[in-house]
Design an enzyme around this catalytic site. Structure first.
Site, mmCIF file in Angstrom:
data_model
loop_
_atom_site.group_PDB
_atom_site.id
_atom_site.type_symbol
_atom_site.label_atom_id
_atom_site.label_comp_id
_atom_site.label_asym_id
_atom_site.label_seq_id
_atom_site.Cartn_x
_atom_site.Cartn_y
_atom_site.Cartn_z
ATOM 1 N N HIS A 24 42.368 37.628 4.089
ATOM 2 C CA HIS A 24 42.338 37.326 5.523
ATOM 3 C C HIS A 24 43.399 36.284 5.881
ATOM 4 C CE1 HIS A 24 40.102 36.741 9.419
ATOM 5 N NE2 HIS A 24 40.709 35.569 9.338
ATOM 6 N N GLU A 25 43.441 35.206 5.111
ATOM 7 C CA GLU A 25 44.386 34.136 5.414
ATOM 8 C C GLU A 25 45.827 34.553 5.136
ATOM 9 O OE1 GLU A 25 43.790 31.519 7.049
ATOM 10 O OE2 GLU A 25 41.618 31.791 7.079
ATOM 11 N N HIS A 28 47.352 36.606 7.944
ATOM 12 C CA HIS A 28 47.855 35.790 9.061
ATOM 13 C C HIS A 28 49.280 35.311 8.770
ATOM 14 C CE1 HIS A 28 44.208 35.717 11.351
ATOM 15 N NE2 HIS A 28 43.516 34.979 10.498
#
Length: 228
Positions: A24-25, A28
């Site tokens: 998820h990170e 980004h």
């Protein structure tokens, strides 16, 4: 719960959670880098090494406590740094950066569902210790990724959904709305702990997020030929 059950619970929940939040990170940071902001790359955060992303509370302590207590497992990593000023189109590109995290979680959930079907096909549905461990991890991986996607899309700063709302609001309102992001941890505690204790009717996770997650998980499993 005996020690063997505790270790099993940790293994089938913590590993999928760490993978999900790291992806998820990184998503980004990767999208931000594509769109002109190399901040995450400069700080060596475009890596899948969990040590670079681990938050002592959100990645380790809280998930362990939740897993052992039998509560829904949730966690977070250290946010990948994004400098909106370095994006080529800060207002709209920040929306794309925000959507990248939930987007990769949805893709991972679909991938895990497909892998469950592959394992079931290879093993002929026989539940040996290894296949049971793998399938348990994959099922939890589906649920965790869907939870992260849906929860992070709540339209409240500093969640990803909050950044999407900022991009859609008029600039004067967007700036004021973004200021709520300063209260990120209190907002998180309010949603996860305080409101459910005050009233079941205020349980945003239980009444809004969880039904969507379970509905999507059931749909994915049915899509690959599993479930009723």
């Amino acid at each position: 719960m005996d020690i063997a059950q505790i270790l099993w619970t940790i293994a089938v929940w913590l590993v999928p959670l760490v993978i999900a939040i790291v992806f998820h990170e990184v998503a980004h940071g990767v999208v931000a880098n594509w769109l002109g902001d190399p901040t995450a790359a400069e700080q060596r955060r475009l890596t899948f090494n969990p040590v670079r992303h681990a938050d002592p509370i959100g990645t380790v302590a809280l998930p362990l406590v939740l897993a052992v207590s039998g509560a829904p497992v949730f966690g977070w990593a250290k946010p990948v740094p994004v400098d909106a000023r370095r994006l080529r189109n800060p207002r709209w590109h920040m929306v794309l950066v925000a959507l990248a995290g939930p987007g990769i979680n949805l893709l991972l959930a679909l991938t895990a569902a497909l892998l469950i079907a592959v394992v079931a096909s290879v093993t002929g549905g026989e539940a040996g210790d290894v296949s049971r461990f793998v399938v348990s991890n994959l099922i939890n991986f589906v649920r965790i990724n869907l939870f992260l996607a849906v929860f992070n899309l709540l339209p409240v700063p500093p969640f990803d959904g909050g950044h999407v709302v900022e991009g859609l609001l008029p600039r004067s309102l967007a700036w004021r709305y973004a200021q709520l992001g300063r209260f990120g941890i209190p907002v998180l505690l309010l949603l996860l702990l305080v409101l459910p204790m005050l009233s079941p009717q205020l349980n945003v996770v239980g009444r809004v997020v969880s039904p969507i997650v379970f509905g999507l998980a059931d749909a994915l499993l049915r899509l690959v030929g599993l479930g009723g």
